[in-house]
Design a protein around this motif. Structure first.
Motif, PDB file in Angstrom:
ATOM      1  N   ASP A   6       0.837  -1.199   0.000  1.00 22.31           N
ATOM      2  CA  ASP A   6       0.000   0.000   0.000  1.00 22.31           C
ATOM      3  C   ASP A   6       0.876   1.255   0.000  1.00 22.31           C
ATOM      4  O   ASP A   6       0.582   2.232  -0.676  1.00 22.31           O
ATOM      5  N   ALA A   7       1.994   1.204   0.754  1.00 20.24           N
ATOM      6  CA  ALA A   7       2.843   2.382   0.933  1.00 20.24           C
ATOM      7  C   ALA A   7       3.610   2.761  -0.329  1.00 20.24           C
ATOM      8  O   ALA A   7       3.787   3.956  -0.602  1.00 20.24           O
ATOM      9  N   ASP A   8       4.070   1.775  -1.103  1.00 24.72           N
ATOM     10  CA  ASP A   8       4.900   2.135  -2.263  1.00 24.72           C
ATOM     11  C   ASP A   8       4.193   1.924  -3.605  1.00 24.72           C
ATOM     12  O   ASP A   8       4.816   2.028  -4.660  1.00 24.72           O
ATOM     13  N   PHE A   9       2.889   1.679  -3.587  1.00 20.30           N
ATOM     14  CA  PHE A   9       2.134   1.434  -4.819  1.00 20.30           C
ATOM     15  C   PHE A   9       2.267   2.597  -5.803  1.00 20.30           C
ATOM     16  O   PHE A   9       2.538   2.393  -6.982  1.00 20.30           O
ATOM     17  N   GLU A  10       2.097   3.809  -5.311  1.00 23.10           N
ATOM     18  CA  GLU A  10       2.144   4.977  -6.204  1.00 23.10           C
ATOM     19  C   GLU A  10       3.506   5.096  -6.881  1.00 23.10           C
ATOM     20  O   GLU A  10       3.590   5.243  -8.098  1.00 23.10           O
ATOM     21  N   ALA A  11       4.578   4.993  -6.104  1.00 16.55           N
ATOM     22  CA  ALA A  11       5.917   5.150  -6.670  1.00 16.55           C
ATOM     23  C   ALA A  11       6.273   3.992  -7.596  1.00 16.55           C
ATOM     24  O   ALA A  11       6.821   4.197  -8.685  1.00 16.55           O
ATOM     25  N   ALA A  12       5.938   2.758  -7.202  1.00 12.43           N
ATOM     26  CA  ALA A  12       6.353   1.576  -7.963  1.00 12.43           C
ATOM     27  C   ALA A  12       5.483   1.326  -9.188  1.00 12.43           C
ATOM     28  O   ALA A  12       5.967   0.810 -10.193  1.00 12.43           O
ATOM     29  N   VAL A  13       4.204   1.687  -9.110  1.00 13.82           N
ATOM     30  CA  VAL A  13       3.271   1.341 -10.187  1.00 13.82           C
ATOM     31  C   VAL A  13       2.832   2.572 -10.969  1.00 13.82           C
ATOM     32  O   VAL A  13       3.018   2.657 -12.180  1.00 13.82           O
ATOM     33  N   LEU A  14       2.242   3.531 -10.289  1.00 12.86           N
ATOM     34  CA  LEU A  14       1.644   4.668 -10.983  1.00 12.86           C
ATOM     35  C   LEU A  14       2.680   5.589 -11.625  1.00 12.86           C
ATOM     36  O   LEU A  14       2.411   6.214 -12.636  1.00 12.86           O
ATOM     37  N   LYS A  15       3.883   5.665 -11.036  1.00 18.22           N
ATOM     38  CA  LYS A  15       4.905   6.566 -11.568  1.00 18.22           C
ATOM     39  C   LYS A  15       5.979   5.843 -12.370  1.00 18.22           C
ATOM     40  O   LYS A  15       6.986   6.433 -12.716  1.00 18.22           O
ATOM     41  N   SER A  16       5.741   4.578 -12.697  1.00 15.23           N
ATOM     42  CA  SER A  16       6.710   3.817 -13.483  1.00 15.23           C
ATOM     43  C   SER A  16       6.778   4.367 -14.902  1.00 15.23           C
ATOM     44  O   SER A  16       5.781   4.824 -15.455  1.00 15.23           O
ATOM     45  N   ASP A  17       7.979   4.288 -15.502  1.00 11.80           N
ATOM     46  CA  ASP A  17       8.121   4.781 -16.873  1.00 11.80           C
ATOM     47  C   ASP A  17       7.788   3.717 -17.913  1.00 11.80           C
ATOM     48  O   ASP A  17       7.829   3.986 -19.107  1.00 11.80           O
ATOM     49  N   LYS A  18       7.470   2.504 -17.475  1.00 13.86           N
ATOM     50  CA  LYS A  18       7.009   1.478 -18.409  1.00 13.86           C
ATOM     51  C   LYS A  18       5.750   0.823 -17.837  1.00 13.86           C
ATOM     52  O   LYS A  18       5.450   0.990 -16.656  1.00 13.86           O
ATOM     53  N   PRO A  19       4.984   0.117 -18.664  1.00  8.90           N
ATOM     54  CA  PRO A  19       3.771  -0.519 -18.161  1.00  8.90           C
ATOM     55  C   PRO A  19       4.088  -1.486 -17.010  1.00  8.90           C
ATOM     56  O   PRO A  19       5.127  -2.147 -17.015  1.00  8.90           O
ATOM     57  N   VAL A  20       3.184  -1.546 -16.042  1.00 12.43           N
ATOM     58  CA  VAL A  20       3.352  -2.415 -14.880  1.00 12.43           C
ATOM     59  C   VAL A  20       2.108  -3.285 -14.736  1.00 12.43           C
ATOM     60  O   VAL A  20       0.989  -2.777 -14.712  1.00 12.43           O
ATOM     61  N   LEU A  21       2.323  -4.599 -14.636  1.00 12.15           N
ATOM     62  CA  LEU A  21       1.232  -5.524 -14.338  1.00 12.15           C
ATOM     63  C   LEU A  21       1.277  -5.816 -12.851  1.00 12.15           C
ATOM     64  O   LEU A  21       2.319  -6.219 -12.334  1.00 12.15           O
ATOM     65  N   VAL A  22       0.165  -5.571 -12.166  1.00 14.24           N
ATOM     66  CA  VAL A  22       0.066  -5.862 -10.740  1.00 14.24           C
ATOM     67  C   VAL A  22      -0.763  -7.127 -10.578  1.00 14.24           C
ATOM     68  O   VAL A  22      -1.895  -7.206 -11.046  1.00 14.24           O
ATOM     69  N   ASP A  23      -0.172  -8.118  -9.910  1.00 16.44           N
ATOM     70  CA  ASP A  23      -0.851  -9.375  -9.595  1.00 16.44           C
ATOM     71  C   ASP A  23      -1.373  -9.267  -8.162  1.00 16.44           C
ATOM     72  O   ASP A  23      -0.592  -9.272  -7.226  1.00 16.44           O
ATOM     73  N   PHE A  24      -2.690  -9.119  -8.024  1.00 16.36           N
ATOM     74  CA  PHE A  24      -3.307  -9.100  -6.692  1.00 16.36           C
ATOM     75  C   PHE A  24      -3.580 -10.549  -6.306  1.00 16.36           C
ATOM     76  O   PHE A  24      -4.296 -11.263  -7.015  1.00 16.36           O
ATOM     77  N   TRP A  25      -3.009 -10.998  -5.173  1.00 21.11           N
ATOM     78  CA  TRP A  25      -3.054 -12.401  -4.802  1.00 21.11           C
ATOM     79  C   TRP A  25      -3.102 -12.559  -3.283  1.00 21.11           C
ATOM     80  O   TRP A  25      -3.007 -11.578  -2.544  1.00 21.11           O
ATOM     81  N   ALA A  26      -3.247 -13.811  -2.826  1.00 26.28           N
ATOM     82  CA  ALA A  26      -3.163 -14.150  -1.402  1.00 26.28           C
ATOM     83  C   ALA A  26      -2.632 -15.575  -1.277  1.00 26.28           C
ATOM     84  O   ALA A  26      -2.800 -16.392  -2.187  1.00 26.28           O
ATOM     85  N   GLU A  27      -2.005 -15.859  -0.130  1.00 26.64           N
ATOM     86  CA  GLU A  27      -1.425 -17.188   0.118  1.00 26.64           C
ATOM     87  C   GLU A  27      -2.454 -18.301  -0.027  1.00 26.64           C
ATOM     88  O   GLU A  27      -2.154 -19.374  -0.541  1.00 26.64           O
ATOM     89  N   TRP A  28      -3.670 -18.071   0.444  1.00 23.79           N
ATOM     90  CA  TRP A  28      -4.697 -19.116   0.491  1.00 23.79           C
ATOM     91  C   TRP A  28      -5.386 -19.349  -0.852  1.00 23.79           C
ATOM     92  O   TRP A  28      -6.229 -20.234  -0.981  1.00 23.79           O
ATOM     93  N   CYS A  29      -5.031 -18.595  -1.864  1.00 26.67           N
ATOM     94  CA  CYS A  29      -5.722 -18.631  -3.160  1.00 26.67           C
ATOM     95  C   CYS A  29      -5.050 -19.632  -4.107  1.00 26.67           C
ATOM     96  O   CYS A  29      -3.949 -19.379  -4.605  1.00 26.67           O
TER      97      CYS A  29
END
Length: 104
Positions: A6-29
């Motif tokens: 949650d803390a670094d989402f903006e810097a790592a994803v929204l401000k990236s200079d190339k497309p970013v795929l985010v995999d939303f997951w959980a251990e139990w899934c």
């Protein structure tokens, strides 16, 4: 593949200079565990064009809640800070590559 929070989402994803795929997951899934090695392969093959990161929704409930993530695995592709593609559910590699063709 690196993990985002949650803390670094903006810097790592929204401000990236190339497309970013985010995999939303959980251990139990179970389907999340099925798609993880496929995403690692895609990352190894196409990491120069598309960055792939993982977000554990149990450890980071804020951002998935804000984004309306209700089922996992959910894959979202961000480009220039905007969601440009969403894929819900586990898919085989060939199907994911077709879905991601515009970004790789």
């Amino acid at each position: 593949m690196k993990a985002v929070t949650d803390a670094d989402f903006e810097a790592a994803v929204l401000k990236s200079d190339k497309p970013v795929l985010v995999d939303f997951w959980a251990e139990w899934c179970g389907p999340c565990r099925m798609v993880a090695p496929i995403l690692e392969e895609i990352s190894a093959e196409h990491g120069d064009k598309l960055e792939i990161v993982k977000m554990n929704i149990d450890e980071n409930p804020l951002k998935p809640g804000q984004l309306g993530i209700t089922g996992i695995p959910t894959l979202q592709v961000y480009k220039d800070g905007e969601i440009v593609k969403q894929i819900v559910g586990a898919k085989p590699k060939a199907a994911l590559l077709r879905e991601l063709a515009d970004f790789i």
